[in-house]
Design a protein around this motif. Sequence first.
Motif, mmCIF file in Angstrom:
data_model
loop_
_atom_site.group_PDB
_atom_site.id
_atom_site.type_symbol
_atom_site.label_atom_id
_atom_site.label_comp_id
_atom_site.label_asym_id
_atom_site.label_seq_id
_atom_site.Cartn_x
_atom_site.Cartn_y
_atom_site.Cartn_z
ATOM 1 N N ILE A 107 0.950 -1.220 0.123
ATOM 2 C CA ILE A 107 -0.148 -0.113 -0.075
ATOM 3 C C ILE A 107 1.070 1.488 -0.204
ATOM 4 O O ILE A 107 1.797 1.213 0.775
ATOM 5 C CB ILE A 107 -1.240 0.107 1.125
ATOM 6 C CG1 ILE A 107 -1.897 -1.291 1.269
ATOM 7 C CG2 ILE A 107 -1.929 1.134 1.231
ATOM 8 C CD1 ILE A 107 -2.681 -1.275 2.373
ATOM 9 N N ILE A 108 0.587 2.270 -0.893
ATOM 10 C CA ILE A 108 1.852 3.283 -1.363
ATOM 11 C C ILE A 108 0.863 4.570 -0.516
ATOM 12 O O ILE A 108 -0.124 4.661 -0.980
ATOM 13 C CB ILE A 108 1.765 3.527 -2.711
ATOM 14 C CG1 ILE A 108 2.428 2.015 -3.265
ATOM 15 C CG2 ILE A 108 2.796 4.467 -2.815
ATOM 16 C CD1 ILE A 108 3.729 1.639 -2.736
ATOM 17 N N ASP A 109 1.722 5.439 0.169
ATOM 18 C CA ASP A 109 1.352 6.506 0.440
ATOM 19 C C ASP A 109 1.182 7.552 -0.670
ATOM 20 O O ASP A 109 2.322 7.957 -1.203
ATOM 21 C CB ASP A 109 2.318 7.131 1.421
ATOM 22 C CG ASP A 109 2.026 8.455 2.325
ATOM 23 O OD1 ASP A 109 0.963 8.863 1.629
ATOM 24 O OD2 ASP A 109 2.669 8.799 2.990
ATOM 25 N N PRO A 110 0.041 8.053 -1.048
ATOM 26 C CA PRO A 110 -0.113 9.108 -2.261
ATOM 27 C C PRO A 110 0.729 10.315 -2.109
ATOM 28 O O PRO A 110 0.825 10.895 -2.593
ATOM 29 C CB PRO A 110 -1.538 9.333 -2.374
ATOM 30 C CG PRO A 110 -2.183 8.949 -0.941
ATOM 31 C CD PRO A 110 -1.249 7.831 -0.358
ATOM 32 N N ASP A 111 0.895 10.608 -0.687
ATOM 33 C CA ASP A 111 1.554 11.952 -0.265
ATOM 34 C C ASP A 111 3.001 11.938 -0.486
ATOM 35 O O ASP A 111 3.469 12.561 -1.345
ATOM 36 C CB ASP A 111 1.296 12.419 1.043
ATOM 37 C CG ASP A 111 1.805 13.710 1.343
ATOM 38 O OD1 ASP A 111 2.220 14.623 0.585
ATOM 39 O OD2 ASP A 111 2.249 13.893 2.571
ATOM 40 N N THR A 112 3.803 10.991 -0.150
ATOM 41 C CA THR A 112 5.090 10.815 -0.218
ATOM 42 C C THR A 112 5.631 9.823 -1.351
ATOM 43 O O THR A 112 6.874 9.900 -1.839
ATOM 44 C CB THR A 112 5.693 10.429 1.120
ATOM 45 O OG1 THR A 112 4.961 8.878 1.261
ATOM 46 C CG2 THR A 112 5.390 11.056 2.297
ATOM 47 N N GLY A 113 4.881 9.018 -1.588
ATOM 48 C CA GLY A 113 5.042 7.787 -2.560
ATOM 49 C C GLY A 113 5.845 6.780 -2.153
ATOM 50 O O GLY A 113 6.359 5.648 -2.665
ATOM 51 N N ASP A 114 5.678 6.592 -0.763
ATOM 52 C CA ASP A 114 6.531 5.664 -0.079
ATOM 53 C C ASP A 114 5.529 4.554 0.312
ATOM 54 O O ASP A 114 4.310 4.767 0.426
ATOM 55 C CB ASP A 114 7.050 6.308 1.285
ATOM 56 C CG ASP A 114 8.226 7.052 1.166
ATOM 57 O OD1 ASP A 114 8.971 7.209 -0.206
ATOM 58 O OD2 ASP A 114 8.611 8.042 1.969
ATOM 59 N N ALA A 131 -5.740 -2.941 -1.695
ATOM 60 C CA ALA A 131 -4.428 -2.026 -1.726
ATOM 61 C C ALA A 131 -5.028 -0.939 -2.265
ATOM 62 O O ALA A 131 -4.577 0.259 -1.757
ATOM 63 C CB ALA A 131 -3.440 -2.877 -1.846
ATOM 64 N N ARG A 132 -5.218 -1.083 -3.449
ATOM 65 C CA ARG A 132 -5.652 0.074 -4.266
ATOM 66 C C ARG A 132 -7.002 1.031 -3.650
ATOM 67 O O ARG A 132 -7.055 2.429 -3.775
ATOM 68 C CB ARG A 132 -6.173 -0.105 -5.750
ATOM 69 C CG ARG A 132 -5.013 -0.827 -6.645
ATOM 70 C CD ARG A 132 -3.860 -0.172 -6.964
ATOM 71 N NE ARG A 132 -2.810 -0.139 -5.884
ATOM 72 C CZ ARG A 132 -1.952 -1.127 -5.319
ATOM 73 N NH1 ARG A 132 -1.917 -2.317 -6.028
ATOM 74 N NH2 ARG A 132 -1.217 -1.090 -4.366
ATOM 75 N N LEU A 133 -7.836 0.287 -3.129
ATOM 76 C CA LEU A 133 -8.970 0.904 -2.444
ATOM 77 C C LEU A 133 -8.419 1.821 -1.309
ATOM 78 O O LEU A 133 -8.769 2.991 -0.994
ATOM 79 C CB LEU A 133 -9.903 0.024 -2.078
ATOM 80 C CG LEU A 133 -11.428 0.511 -1.456
ATOM 81 C CD1 LEU A 133 -11.887 1.271 -2.278
ATOM 82 C CD2 LEU A 133 -12.008 -0.574 -0.811
ATOM 83 N N ALA A 134 -7.578 1.145 -0.524
ATOM 84 C CA ALA A 134 -6.933 1.874 0.377
ATOM 85 C C ALA A 134 -6.336 3.060 0.119
ATOM 86 O O ALA A 134 -6.287 4.179 0.803
ATOM 87 C CB ALA A 134 -6.084 1.029 1.527
ATOM 88 N N GLU A 135 -5.582 2.941 -0.829
ATOM 89 C CA GLU A 135 -4.573 4.202 -1.471
ATOM 90 C C GLU A 135 -5.866 5.423 -2.013
ATOM 91 O O GLU A 135 -5.381 6.491 -1.742
ATOM 92 C CB GLU A 135 -3.735 3.910 -2.659
ATOM 93 C CG GLU A 135 -2.797 2.843 -2.417
ATOM 94 C CD GLU A 135 -1.970 2.201 -3.353
ATOM 95 O OE1 GLU A 135 -1.047 1.732 -2.938
ATOM 96 O OE2 GLU A 135 -2.274 2.253 -4.447
#
Length: 470
Positions: free
Chosen positions: A149-156, A182-186
């Motif tokens: 799961i990727i943080d949309p803010d930092t990309g981490d 995972a995409r839904l959480a993002e």
Amino acid sequence: MSGNTPKEETPRTVISASWSRSLAAGIHPGVQAAPLVYDVADIGDARSAHPLSEMLPLLSHTVLQIADEAAHIMVITDADGHILWRDGHRDVLRHGDMIGLADGFAWSEEAVGTNGIGTALATGRPTSVYSAEHLIEVLHHWSCVGAPIIDPDTGDVLGCIDISGTTETLPPATVALVGAAARLAESHLTLRMREADERIRARHQSRLRASGLLVTPSGRVIGGERIAMPGSGAERIALAGGEQRLMLPANGDRLVLPDGRSARVESLGDAYLIMPFGVSDAPRLSLTLLGTDHPYAELDGVRVPLSLRHAEIVALLALYGRGLTAEQLSFLLYGDEGNPVTIRAEIHRLRAQLSRAVAAKPYRLVGEVEADLLSVRRALAKGDMRVVARLYQGPLLPRSEAPAVRRERDELDARVRAELLAKGSIDDLWLYAQTASGQDDFEVLERIVADTGSNDHRNVVARIRLSADV
């Protein structure tokens, strides 16, 4: 493991690469369980501090029921592969306890070798690991599918969601299910990030000049101009989903923009203001005059409360951009009974508050001037009803009895009402109905009732207001 290459069936590329990484990390196939990294007393703090804690109900609703019915378990880890939450089929949970597939244990490749959690985190994409594809033998009775799961803010990477079971394989749809979760959480994290961006923009918009940039602590540009992207310096900026990202300096207050300009970096607490050197240092004045009994100005980001008389003066100076003499201001404010000497005294006190934003000969506002009054007038001229409805918070200086202010107040209110009734959407009319001007407007309320369903809360409120007026 013997060093010989199989003649017939070879491991999948993702598995071979993972085995190589795991062996290089010193993982032995005889490892019996994952290592513990969080004591029971510590894992609560780790959970509450983790960004995915707010996503747990969403992920559980999406995955857990399916996992439990298929005799599997759902596992959620942090970015290092440390298990923070797990749930699912009771028997599988009990088997998981025996190998450390439980809260507080580490499941990175460096901890237990090839597995659905650690390998998904290492590759950055949904990954399945079945049976003997695991490096350590104790996992050969398990199969798992993990997705980062990727943080949309930092990309981490924030963590991983995983489905595991004591079977040789998992249903083919499991990879798609875990990836979709995972995409839904993002997407939910992205929505919350956008809402936070809007709050930051609203809080600091008055500080943002024409050539400046408003940047989040992670380097995302959320306000200001677009930056030219020549070939040189491209390493300092990235485009993701149409967003520009800057690499902020770890220390110091200067930055070289990708277009070659040097800029000053100013911390605003929850964001950064990036101002290219050489940009005019003119004062920035923002006026809030509509729908409030407590008008105020913001001068270079500092809020300045205005008395009613001072608010009347700045409102007129905003409307008459070329300036007004003391005699003209006196007439507009007091009519024939006005005294220019009184105006000069008020201007003197006003300039003590707004300093260089108010000039003389004639009296006028200087620098970068914005006012909700002017913004509404511009939106009306453009026919942008959405902006009109959003910005019009009510009558101009409701307590003012100055002749020129009353005239502008009545004209603006009439224009807003007429244009919204003629061109506005039901959402626009509903916003207008929340203002002092529109809350009891019979025609506006009837339109809302006519254009909304009986189950719509706006319909209910409008009917109540109409019945109260009868």
